[in-house]
Enzyme design. Sequence first.
Site, short mmCIF file in Angstrom:
data_model
loop_
_atom_site.label_atom_id
_atom_site.label_comp_id
_atom_site.label_asym_id
_atom_site.label_seq_id
_atom_site.Cartn_x
_atom_site.Cartn_y
_atom_site.Cartn_z
N ASN A 172 -75.93 -29.11 93.73
CA ASN A 172 -75.56 -28.50 95.21
C ASN A 172 -76.16 -26.95 95.05
O ASN A 172 -74.44 -26.93 94.92
CB ASN A 172 -75.47 -29.30 96.26
CG ASN A 172 -75.44 -28.11 97.91
OD1 ASN A 172 -76.70 -27.12 97.75
ND2 ASN A 172 -74.18 -28.23 98.22
N TRP A 173 -76.64 -25.97 94.90
CA TRP A 173 -75.99 -24.18 94.88
C TRP A 173 -76.20 -23.53 96.18
O TRP A 173 -74.92 -22.82 96.35
CB TRP A 173 -77.36 -23.61 94.53
CG TRP A 173 -77.88 -24.34 92.58
CD1 TRP A 173 -77.40 -25.13 91.97
CD2 TRP A 173 -78.90 -23.10 92.34
NE1 TRP A 173 -77.76 -24.65 91.36
CE2 TRP A 173 -79.20 -23.99 90.50
CE3 TRP A 173 -79.98 -22.78 92.89
CZ2 TRP A 173 -79.73 -23.71 90.24
CZ3 TRP A 173 -81.02 -22.18 91.66
CH2 TRP A 173 -80.80 -22.45 90.33
N LYS A 174 -75.78 -24.88 96.93
CA LYS A 174 -75.86 -23.53 98.23
C LYS A 174 -76.20 -23.07 98.67
O LYS A 174 -77.01 -22.76 98.07
CB LYS A 174 -73.42 -24.09 98.76
CG LYS A 174 -72.97 -25.22 98.09
CD LYS A 174 -71.85 -25.34 98.62
CE LYS A 174 -71.32 -26.87 97.82
NZ LYS A 174 -70.15 -26.87 98.14
N HIS A 234 -74.78 -33.44 104.70
CA HIS A 234 -73.66 -32.60 103.92
C HIS A 234 -72.63 -32.45 104.88
O HIS A 234 -72.51 -32.18 106.09
CB HIS A 234 -74.07 -31.18 103.06
CG HIS A 234 -73.25 -30.85 102.00
ND1 HIS A 234 -71.90 -29.62 102.50
CD2 HIS A 234 -72.95 -31.15 100.34
CE1 HIS A 234 -71.26 -30.23 101.31
NE2 HIS A 234 -72.17 -30.67 100.64
N GLU A 287 -71.24 -29.90 104.82
CA GLU A 287 -70.79 -28.30 105.55
C GLU A 287 -71.77 -28.51 107.17
O GLU A 287 -70.95 -27.79 107.89
CB GLU A 287 -70.98 -27.70 104.63
CG GLU A 287 -70.00 -27.44 103.86
CD GLU A 287 -70.36 -27.21 102.59
OE1 GLU A 287 -71.46 -26.46 101.66
OE2 GLU A 287 -69.63 -27.33 101.07
N GLU A 326 -68.63 -38.21 99.54
CA GLU A 326 -68.19 -37.02 98.83
C GLU A 326 -67.59 -37.44 100.19
O GLU A 326 -67.35 -36.47 101.51
CB GLU A 326 -68.99 -36.09 99.61
CG GLU A 326 -70.29 -35.79 98.79
CD GLU A 326 -71.18 -33.90 98.22
OE1 GLU A 326 -70.75 -34.54 97.14
OE2 GLU A 326 -71.49 -33.57 99.74
N GLY A 339 -65.32 -28.64 97.35
CA GLY A 339 -64.96 -27.43 97.08
C GLY A 339 -62.96 -26.89 96.59
O GLY A 339 -62.66 -25.31 96.51
N SER A 365 -65.37 -31.42 94.26
CA SER A 365 -64.32 -31.42 92.44
C SER A 365 -65.01 -31.87 91.43
O SER A 365 -63.85 -31.72 90.56
CB SER A 365 -63.36 -31.11 92.64
OG SER A 365 -63.32 -30.06 94.48
N GLY A 408 -71.33 -29.42 93.06
CA GLY A 408 -71.28 -27.85 93.65
C GLY A 408 -70.78 -26.40 93.03
O GLY A 408 -71.82 -26.37 91.75
N GLY A 409 -69.75 -25.82 93.25
CA GLY A 409 -69.09 -24.94 92.72
C GLY A 409 -69.16 -25.43 91.01
O GLY A 409 -70.70 -24.27 89.79
C1 PEP Z 1 -70.84 -30.12 97.31
O1 PEP Z 1 -71.27 -29.57 97.77
O2 PEP Z 1 -71.57 -31.22 97.75
C2 PEP Z 1 -69.79 -30.54 96.48
C3 PEP Z 1 -69.43 -31.38 95.68
O3 PEP Z 1 -68.99 -29.86 95.92
P1 PEP Z 1 -68.47 -29.26 94.91
O4 PEP Z 1 -68.44 -28.91 93.70
O5 PEP Z 1 -67.41 -27.71 94.63
O6 PEP Z 1 -66.93 -29.42 95.60
#
Ligand code: PEP
Length: 251
Positions: free
Chosen positions: A9-11, A95, A97, A167, A173, A212, A233-234
């Site tokens: 997930n590049w957001k 999600h 967010e 999640e 994040g 994370s 994500g990150g």
């Molecule tokens: C996400 O955005 O779904 C996520 C899990 O982000 P991160 O891996 O950065 O915690």
Amino acid sequence: MRTPLVAANWKMNKTQAEAREYCRRFRELVPRDFPVELVLFPPFTALAAVREELSGTAIRWGAQNVHPEPKGAFTGEVSLPMLLEHGVSYVIVGHSERRHIFGESDEFIARKTKAVLGAGLSPILCVGERLEERKAGKARKVVEEQLSAALGHLTPEEASRVVIAYEPVWAIGTGVPAHPEDAQEMANFIRGWLKERFGNVAEGIRIQYGGSVKPANAGDFLRLPDIDGALVGGASLDPDSFFSIAKEAVP
Ligand code: PEP
């Protein structure tokens, strides 16, 4: 046997040029017969570039969001017919967010889930509790309500095409992942809920962990019996880092 699914997930990151560069490197890294399903979720504006770079490979791509209506006066939104033109296979719905920054309700997420399935695509439905809810012992209740709202009205056939990403909101994040035992416990609870609703179909539904995930901890989650992949994500923003995570999902 569930094929693991590891998703990036590049957001709100990467221009078209950056997306192309990423895909070119990623293509080099992933062997043709790689036994893990890999899906990239670029921003809408990079979907065409990602499609061009990944067509003909086994790597898939999807959209981070969608509006449930096919067209109309919804300024700033993107519909399923528009996404279908870009060859997407998956759409992320619910999600945290979207739920917490943009105030999306369970009801709206349910409409999106149904619309994605109606278009012949697979939703990745994100569920997860906030920290105060976990501390108050309400994590299961929150997740159950999210599942029930989004999936309760689906047929077993529709449910079989859904992927669920557990999640916990406090792990996204933050650099602080869930304890693997807690992630397994929740994934097992989710599978039990799916079994009650949809019977044997539940055995084939993939449940990811997200929050994370990094190359150093991915194996702790991806080896758990009820976890069939990760939503990242990150650590997915760099192709080498993302591929290191994906390799941990190889059965
Ligand atoms: C996400 O955005 O779904 C996520 C899990 O982000 P991160 O891996 O950065 O915690």
